[in-house]
Design a protein around this motif. Structure first.
Motif, PDB file in Angstrom:
ATOM      1  N   PRO A  59       0.679  -1.308  -0.069  1.00 13.95           N
ATOM      2  CA  PRO A  59      -0.030  -0.004  -0.140  1.00 13.95           C
ATOM      3  C   PRO A  59       1.040   1.304   0.211  1.00 13.95           C
ATOM      4  O   PRO A  59       0.686   2.034   0.826  1.00 13.95           O
ATOM      5  N   ILE A  60       1.613   1.480  -1.046  1.00 17.57           N
ATOM      6  CA  ILE A  60       2.474   2.562  -1.064  1.00 17.57           C
ATOM      7  C   ILE A  60       2.207   3.253  -2.572  1.00 17.57           C
ATOM      8  O   ILE A  60       2.092   2.705  -3.553  1.00 17.57           O
ATOM      9  N   ARG A  61       1.781   4.473  -2.555  1.00 19.24           N
ATOM     10  CA  ARG A  61       1.219   5.208  -3.860  1.00 19.24           C
ATOM     11  C   ARG A  61       2.432   5.674  -4.593  1.00 19.24           C
ATOM     12  O   ARG A  61       2.821   6.925  -4.284  1.00 19.24           O
ATOM     13  N   THR A  62       3.092   4.904  -5.066  1.00 17.26           N
ATOM     14  CA  THR A  62       3.902   5.514  -6.087  1.00 17.26           C
ATOM     15  C   THR A  62       3.901   4.929  -7.269  1.00 17.26           C
ATOM     16  O   THR A  62       3.310   4.090  -7.557  1.00 17.26           O
ATOM     17  N   PRO A  67      -4.759   1.620  -6.435  1.00 16.47           N
ATOM     18  CA  PRO A  67      -5.462   1.592  -5.038  1.00 16.47           C
ATOM     19  C   PRO A  67      -6.096   0.364  -4.946  1.00 16.47           C
ATOM     20  O   PRO A  67      -6.320  -0.349  -3.801  1.00 16.47           O
ATOM     21  N   MET A  70      -4.233  -2.822  -3.685  1.00 12.63           N
ATOM     22  CA  MET A  70      -3.410  -2.902  -2.346  1.00 12.63           C
ATOM     23  C   MET A  70      -4.064  -3.574  -1.519  1.00 12.63           C
ATOM     24  O   MET A  70      -5.069  -3.654  -1.280  1.00 12.63           O
ATOM     25  N   VAL A  71      -2.822  -4.237  -0.745  1.00 14.73           N
ATOM     26  CA  VAL A  71      -3.357  -4.829   0.270  1.00 14.73           C
ATOM     27  C   VAL A  71      -3.854  -4.150   1.452  1.00 14.73           C
ATOM     28  O   VAL A  71      -3.446  -2.812   1.441  1.00 14.73           O
ATOM     29  N   PRO A  73      -4.008  -1.952   4.528  1.00 16.39           N
ATOM     30  CA  PRO A  73      -3.068  -1.254   5.656  1.00 16.39           C
ATOM     31  C   PRO A  73      -3.484  -1.349   7.035  1.00 16.39           C
ATOM     32  O   PRO A  73      -2.385  -1.226   7.991  1.00 16.39           O
TER      33      PRO A  73
END
Lengths: 127, 494, 249
Positions: A59-62, A67, A70-71, A73
């Motif tokens: 879950p890192i928005r780069t 989204p 993403m797993v 958070p």
């Protein structure tokens, strides 16, 4: 069936029971503390597995990460706190083990608990 | 939108901040530490008093931490019962802190005195946070602060038995915390939320019954250990009797009750509508355990020779009372349970502090040694007697009011057997309390056991004792100040 | 007898828990309540609202910052508890007279450790400061520093390591995390929001990104330093060999 699909959870539950068994049955207090740590770790494992998503990404928005894939958070955030709590309890318990060993000379819980408490008349202090 | 909205969070964080700043003062001027530690607690108490009347008795105050609305952020949710408990916590912790100054000087060695006050403030702040929160994981976090500080405070004298008792407490308390964490995990997995109000809604609609039942059982066991519900009470007698007396007062008078309250809140506010199918089975088991607690605690108290052990077993008995109030599932029963938290907190704290007076002045721990105590320490003896009346439940003390409602609640709920158990508990309490009163006033001590003239504990130790015992009288006579609002709040919860 | 009873109890518990697992929502399923309920909002909007790229850091410091404040209080409480039980070294006296291992560390080990520890600390500083943009964060970095001190103390003894991080450095910083939270939280009130609000309503929208980032970094560094010092102090307290640890009973 569902149990096999949720095998992470099942493994976590088995570890939890293993840890609890160790805490209850073992006589050496350090082994009991290890059992406690196993219990704690199994719960952390359980939480993190809760957050899993099929084919998920971190879950890192780069870089245009999506989204929707993403797993979760939240369990990770909760477990950060949980780990700190577990470390704190272990640290305190181990300090007490140090003291107990110095004062009683044994790490065996049955021998520790069996010693009679002195009657009050002897010392003015607590216990 | 006044400034008072922010009071609850300051009630919680000011003691915690105080705890962190106290070591600096301890380094500079250790003498000032006991006085300085009154500041944070006094501030919390003041803020709490200013909040009275701001919360309607059917409603609640909701505060969003960081400005994020729940369930995305953590919510502080303070209803009338919560504020009531927070005030009880503030009051008793402040009084025991005043008491601590002399006691700790004598019983705890120099280097650790600052640590005592630091841990004391942490425990107080954590109790306030524990009562006020609306998020179940936050509840767990504060419970851990509470648990850690209490483990250390039991052991703080460094005495062998103290460390051993504290370790026994950890061996039961730590696994119970993990069980609570596991239960929270189960709840999260089927609802996706951690906010208690939101949980209530989603649990009501959820189809995952097995998960919910087991998580409730785990929560009962987890909080039950902390609240010392029979048969999970085994750590309590040693820990509470060996801890320094002001700490015993806090542990017995507040900590176990606050954990019982958490269980009450979880049962009624989180598992609400499903209460009928999910919770009832477990609730029946809890009722049986509670009834057993009342009788077991009473009988064991009668058998004890050490004063603090006796008082500790009395706590086991009274926790049973609180749970019998919950399992009646009536507004009166719940009101009785809540009011019992108040009066038991006051009376039990008073009893432990009186025991502390005996220990501080003469080093006497055994009940036998109390014969003829009134010759030297009449103030302490009278306060003890007054608090005992509340423990037994004699009018017009607060204990009578709470037991009245407890018995009424059980009768209304059709649980005649439990009402009978409650009465039996009072009879048992009469035995162990009156025996001490008889020894103190109507028997004479051994040669040289007591001085001829009045030489009671210093005022800083007597004043809290008397405030507490008079409070049990006050809240008995003026119970109409609180009872109607409690009844309304209880009905709302159900 | 007790062992048999314990075994039966644990087996019953295991069966019960496995039964629950069989009843749980399937793992990894995108339709799970955990995935659909609160998470999408966090994942979608964390970047604009918390100005951190790492959503988890956004959650622990911003959305659920209160929990993290509780967490740092727990670790501080652990320190207070350990010191209450074991006692603290007297001011000005450096302890640790004995090299505790029976086999003294070889030259190779000592050289490697002395070489590596600075890099470990560098890595932990990186971890602390990069919590927003990559996996990492305050406590993680603090724990790594604690770990490096463990290595150092084990090989070189307590005397050397308490010279490196003496009491007068540790003592003020132990509470840094809680104080940092309280400071930022109260500033949130000054800025017009609730306690622990980062995006102050009273300040122009345009200033928010840098404001939030700076406050987050402040809290993060506080947690990192505080955690590191607490872990180090706990380590030193436990290792310290001294006669008067408990009054004779």
């Amino acid at each position: 069936m569902r149990l096999l699909h949720n095998y992470h959870y099942a493994a976590a539950m088995l570890l939890f029971c293993l840890g609890l068994h160790t805490v209850i049955v073992r006589r050496n207090i350090i082994k009991k503390l290890i059992g406690l740590n196993i219990m704690e770790t199994s719960v952390f494992f359980f939480y993190i597995s809760l957050g899993y998503l099929e084919g998920g990404i971190a879950p890192i928005r780069t870089g245009g990460a999506d989204p929707a894939r993403m797993v979760n958070p939240i369990p990770q955030a909760l477990i950060l706190t949980g780990i700190v709590v577990a470390v704190s309890v272990t640290a305190l318990a181990l300090s007490m083990v140090i003291l107990l060993y110095r004062q009683y000379g044994t790490l065996d819980v049955d021998r520790l608990m069996r010693e009679e408490e002195p009657e009050a008349g002897e010392s003015g202090k607590e216990g | 939108m006044g400034a008072w909205r922010h009071f609850p969070i300051f009630m919680i964080t000011v003691p915690l901040l105080g705890a962190v700043l106290l070591p600096f003062l301890g380094y500079a001027r250790e003498k000032w530490v006991p006085y300085a530690s009154l500041l944070p607690l006094g501030t919390s108490a003041l803020l709490g008093v200013l909040l009275i009347g701001r919360i309607p008795s059917g409603g609640y105050l909701s505060y969003h931490m960081g400005g994020w609305e729940p369930p995305f952020g953590i919510e502080i949710r303070l209803d009338y019962v919560g504020l009531f408990l927070m005030l009880v916590v503030c009051g008793i912790t402040t009084l025991a802190l005043v008491y601590s100054r002399h006691y700790i000087e004598k019983e705890v060695s120099g280097g650790r005195r600052t640590a005592y006050y630091v841990l004391y403030l942490l425990m107080s702040g954590a109790m306030l946070g524990f009562v006020a929160t609306g998020d179940i994981f936050n509840l767990f976090v504060f419970m851990e602060i509470l648990a850690l500080s209490s483990y250390a405070l039991v052991a703080i004298t460094g005495n062998r038995n103290a460390v051993r008792a504290a370790f026994k407490y950890i061996l039961m308390g730590a696994p119970s915390s993990i069980m609570v964490l596991l239960a929270i995990g189960f709840l999260y997995s089927v609802t996706g939320t951690l906010n208690m109000a939101d949980l209530a809604r989603r649990i009501a609609e959820s189809g995952f019954t097995e998960v919910l039942i087991v998580s409730y059982i785990l929560l009962v066991v987890g909080f039950g250990v902390k609240a010392a519900l029979f048969p999970l009470h085994m750590w309590l007698p040693d820990a509470h009797s060996i801890a320094p007396s002001p700490i015993s007062a806090l542990l017995s008078g507040l900590l176990v009750e606050v954990c019982a309250f958490a269980l009450v809140r979880i049962t009624l506010s989180v598992f609400t509508m499903r209460a009928s199918d999910l919770v009832m089975g477990t609730a029946d088991a809890v009722g049986v355990a509670a009834a057993a607690a009342v009788l077991y605690g009473g009988i064991m108290a009668i058998l004890q020779k050490d004063l603090k052990m006796m008082i500790a077993y009395s706590t086991v008995s009274h926790i049973g009372y609180i749970f019998l109030g919950l399992t009646a599932f009536t507004a009166e029963g719940l009101t009785g349970a809540m009011y019992h938290m108040l009066d038991h907190g006051l009376a039990k704290a008073c009893l432990f502090l009186c025991a502390g007076n005996f220990i501080y002045l003469k080093g006497y721990r055994r009940i036998e040694d109390l014969k003829g105590a009134w010759v030297q320490m009449p103030w302490t003896c009278f306060a003890f007697a007054l608090a005992s009346l509340s423990v037994i439940g004699i009018p017009p003390t607060a204990g009578f009011i709470s037991k009245w409602y407890l018995i009424l609640g059980n009768v209304k709920g059709g649980k005649w057997l439990y009402a009978a158990v409650l009465l039996a508990g009072s009879i048992l309490a009469a035995v162990y309390c009156l025996r001490i009163i008889y020894y103190m006033f109507f028997q004479s001590g051994k040669e040289g056991a007591w001085e001829e003239y009045w030489h009671d504990a210093p005022p800083a130790m007597l004043a809290p004792v008397w405030v507490l015992s008079l409070a049990t009288l006050f809240f008995g006579v003026f119970s109409s100040l609180i009872i109607p609002s409690l009844l309304k709040a209880a009905a709302y919860l159900l | 007898m007790k062992k048999v009873a314990a075994l039966l109890f644990i087996s019953a518990l295991a069966v019960l828990l496995l039964f629950v697992v069989a009843g749980m929502p399937p793992m990894g399923d995108p339709g799970n309540p955990t995935v659909t309920h609160v998470i999408p909002r966090y994942l979608e909007r964390a970047e604009e609202e918390t100005h951190t790229v790492n959503v988890i850091t956004g959650i622990i410091l911003n959305y659920r910052g209160y929990d993290t404040m509780g967490e740092v209080t727990v670790i501080f409480c652990a320190l207070a508890a350990v010191l209450a039980v074991l006692g603290r070294e007297r001011r000005g006296v450096i302890h640790g007279f004995v090299d505790r291992s029976e086999v003294p560390a070889s030259v190779i080990v000592k050289t490697m450790v002395r070489f590596i520890v600075p890099f470990i600390i560098l890595f932990s500083v990186y971890t602390i400061l990069h919590g927003e943009t990559s996996p990492g964060g305050g406590f993680q970095g603090g724990a790594v520093i604690g770990g490096s001190m463990i290595i150092f103390t084990t090989i070189f003894g307590l005397y050397e390591s308490s010279r490196r991080i003496p009491l007068k450095v540790r003592a003020p910083l132990e509470g840094a995390a809680v104080m940092g939270f309280f400071l930022v939280g109260s500033l949130g009130l000054v800025g017009g929001g609730n306690f622990l609000t980062y995006a102050w309503p009273r300040v122009a929208q345009g200033l928010h990104p840098s404001l939030v980032v700076w406050l987050t970094v402040l809290v993060e560094v506080g947690i990192g330093l505080g955690g590191a010092m607490v872990l180090t102090s706990i380590l030193f307290a436990m290792i310290r060999e001294e006669e008067e640890i408990a009054p004779a009973s």
